[in-house]
Design a protein around this motif. Structure first.
Motif, short mmCIF file in Angstrom:
data_model
loop_
_atom_site.label_atom_id
_atom_site.label_comp_id
_atom_site.label_asym_id
_atom_site.label_seq_id
_atom_site.Cartn_x
_atom_site.Cartn_y
_atom_site.Cartn_z
N SER A 36 106.99 137.94 2.60
CA SER A 36 106.43 137.18 3.72
C SER A 36 105.42 136.14 3.25
CB SER A 36 105.77 138.14 4.72
OG SER A 36 104.71 138.84 4.11
N GLU A 37 104.57 136.53 2.27
CA GLU A 37 103.59 135.57 1.76
C GLU A 37 104.29 134.41 1.04
OE1 GLU A 37 100.40 135.32 2.07
OE2 GLU A 37 100.17 137.11 3.29
N THR A 38 105.36 134.72 0.33
CA THR A 38 106.10 133.65 -0.37
C THR A 38 106.71 132.67 0.62
OG1 THR A 38 106.61 135.21 -2.15
CG2 THR A 38 107.93 133.19 -2.02
N SER A 39 107.34 133.21 1.67
CA SER A 39 107.91 132.30 2.68
C SER A 39 106.83 131.50 3.39
CB SER A 39 108.71 133.12 3.71
OG SER A 39 107.86 134.05 4.37
N GLU A 46 105.57 122.85 2.26
CA GLU A 46 106.36 121.79 2.88
C GLU A 46 105.54 121.01 3.89
OE1 GLU A 46 109.72 123.72 4.54
OE2 GLU A 46 110.67 124.17 2.60
N ASN A 47 104.75 121.73 4.71
CA ASN A 47 103.90 121.03 5.69
C ASN A 47 102.88 120.14 4.99
OD1 ASN A 47 105.21 122.30 7.80
ND2 ASN A 47 103.79 124.03 7.84
N ALA A 48 102.32 120.64 3.87
CA ALA A 48 101.34 119.82 3.14
C ALA A 48 102.00 118.56 2.58
CB ALA A 48 100.71 120.64 2.01
N LEU A 49 103.22 118.71 2.06
CA LEU A 49 103.92 117.53 1.54
C LEU A 49 104.21 116.52 2.65
CD1 LEU A 49 106.44 119.24 -0.93
CD2 LEU A 49 104.36 117.98 -1.50
N ASN A 50 104.64 117.02 3.82
CA ASN A 50 104.89 116.12 4.95
C ASN A 50 103.62 115.40 5.38
OD1 ASN A 50 107.58 116.89 4.98
ND2 ASN A 50 107.24 118.56 6.43
N GLN A 51 102.52 116.15 5.44
CA GLN A 51 101.26 115.53 5.85
C GLN A 51 100.78 114.51 4.81
OE1 GLN A 51 98.47 118.62 6.70
NE2 GLN A 51 99.59 119.37 8.49
N GLU A 52 100.99 114.81 3.52
CA GLU A 52 100.61 113.83 2.50
C GLU A 52 101.45 112.55 2.62
OE1 GLU A 52 101.00 115.72 -1.23
OE2 GLU A 52 99.19 116.98 -1.01
N ALA A 53 102.74 112.71 2.92
CA ALA A 53 103.58 111.52 3.10
C ALA A 53 103.10 110.71 4.30
CB ALA A 53 105.05 111.95 3.29
#
Length: 453
Positions: free
Chosen positions: A161-164, A171-178
């Motif tokens: 669960s922690e890995t997922s 993924e959210n951090a990458l989207n927000q950085e973009a």
């Protein structure tokens, strides 16, 4: 003597077994020959008791092996192993040997009892106590291993669960950085346009200064031309048949005419230059206005993107029970000057809904309101309060208010609002609005509506 039947399991599956009859002369190899498959060479018989395994020798008599088991004979299982029997150095386990020894000891005890040899009760109790201690120890070890297995399974589930969750957060951090990179790119474009606009404003100011300088020079030239024209007219009117002027006067008149023609030509040239400069200045003004509009639209779009990004981030943090971050610093976009004044003395119910709808759909709308409390007092005193709180603004074009406000009193107290177009919205008619039977109608509110209308 009736033969006994020995249950031999042919594999690990308990449903796959064979019943073999045995007599006092039946050997282990006879049982193996009866149970193995035709053509199978390497097989041996194994005795399993409480997790320990012991190899039964090929020359041992099976009836004696069963009798050595004693009362634990029902717990002993016999398995047919389809492989070569292990050597003496890798033979049966120590636990199986101990079991055989205990069974032999117990059988000897039983034989002693049968033969009349007495066994003390304390010996039997000590033997039972040791066996019970061994059973308790094995149960405790088994319980500890089961608990450890449950903990490991729980840890594995938590790690998954922690890995997922970490993957989703990554993924959210990458989207927000973009998105943040796009916002920064838009901000850079806005700053670049602002810089170019500031340079263009400086050029326009320089052109305005040059234009004013040329205009002053033109005014001086025009005044000089008019003065010389007056002098020329005076000379023409006073000398229809002029005598021969002295040489110095003739020379002065010729120089004045030449200067007048030169000034006239210079005036025409400067007029043409001023017209060209005025055309270029107008084009630059139009370009500046267009760029300002584009920069304002870009600022609004940038602010909307930053606000949407912050809302999505706040929703994600609220969903994951993370601490809420402070809202981002929104770019200060200069709003358009207010042109519509919305006035509501009773900001509640349908009055509030109407004002909110107008503020959302009308650009340049400014709202002045009072809380929805004690509407009779709002109807009587709101004009006096609004006359002190409504800001003085020269960009207002329209004033929109509800019938709760006495509009004529507000205009009388604020003469600067008299020039605006006035829109009065009647939510209800106080002259026919239902009242309680035990109350008399107060016609003051209806009279205020008539005056406002």
């Amino acid at each position: 003597m009736m033969p006994m039947f020995l249950t031999v399991y042919l594999s690990s599956n308990e449903q796959h077994f064979s019943e073999v009859p045995i007599t006092p002369e039946t050997l282990c190899r006879d049982v193996v020959e009866l149970c193995k498959e035709p053509g199978e060479a390497d097989c041996y018989l194994a005795q399993v008791w409480r997790g320990s395994e012991h190899v039964v020798g090929e020359g041992e008599r099976m009836l004696e092996v069963l009798q050595r088991g004693g009362q634990q004979r029902g717990e002993v299982r016999y398995l047919l192993r389809h492989q070569r029997a292990p050597g003496p150095e890798t033979g049966g386990s120590r636990a199986a040997d101990q079991m055989v020894k205990r069974n032999q000891l117990k059988a000897s005890v039983d034989r002693c009892v049968e033969n009349g040899v007495s066994v003390t009760l304390s010996d039997l109790q000590d033997l039972a106590t040791r066996q019970q201690q061994q059973i308790n120890t094995q149960q405790q070890l088994l319980a500890a291993k089961e608990q450890r297995l449950r903990q490991l399974k729980q840890l594995d589930h938590q790690e998954e669960s922690e890995t997922s969750r970490l993957q989703q957060l990554r993924e959210n951090a990458l989207n927000q950085e973009a998105k943040l990179r796009r916002v920064r790119a838009l901000r850079g474009q806005v700053e670049q346009k602002r810089l170019s606009n500031s340079k263009l404003v400086e050029e326009i100011d320089q052109m305005n200064g040059l234009f004013q300088l040329k205009q002053r020079e033109l005014l001086l030239a025009v005044s000089r031309v008019e003065e010389l024209s007056d002098q020329l007219e005076a000379l023409r009117s006073n000398s229809l048949e002029p005598p021969l002027p002295p040489p110095h006067l003739h020379h002065h008149s010729t120089s004045s005419t030449a200067e007048l023609e030169r000034l006239y030509k210079e005036l025409q040239l400067r007029n043409k230059l001023n017209q060209d400069q005025s055309g270029r200045l107008q084009q630059q003004r139009d370009s500046l206005n267009k760029r300002n509009l584009e920069a304002a639209a870009m600022d609004r779009r940038l602010a909307e993107l930053r606000q949407r990004l912050w809302k999505k981030k706040a929703a994600l943090q609220q969903k994951e029970n993370l601490p809420m971050a402070s809202p981002p610093s929104v770019l200060l976009v200069e709003p358009p000057p207010p042109s519509v004044l919305l006035v509501e003395p009773f900001y509640g119910g349908s009055h509030k809904q109407l004002m909110d709808l107008l503020q959302e759909n009308v650009s340049g709308a400014s709202v002045c309101s009072l809380p929805a409390k004690k509407w009779p007092w709002r109807a009587r005193t709101a004009a006096l309060l609004f006359s002190q709180t409504i800001p003085h603004c020269s960009t207002y074009r329209v004033v929109f208010c509800s019938s709760v406000l006495n509009l004529c009193e507000l205009v009388a107290l604020r003469p600067d609002l008299a020039r605006l177009k006035k829109v009065l919205y009647f939510h209800e008619n106080q002259l026919v609005y239902p009242v309680r039977k035990d109350q008399q109608r107060d016609f003051q509110y209806g009279y205020n509506q008539i005056l406002s209308w």
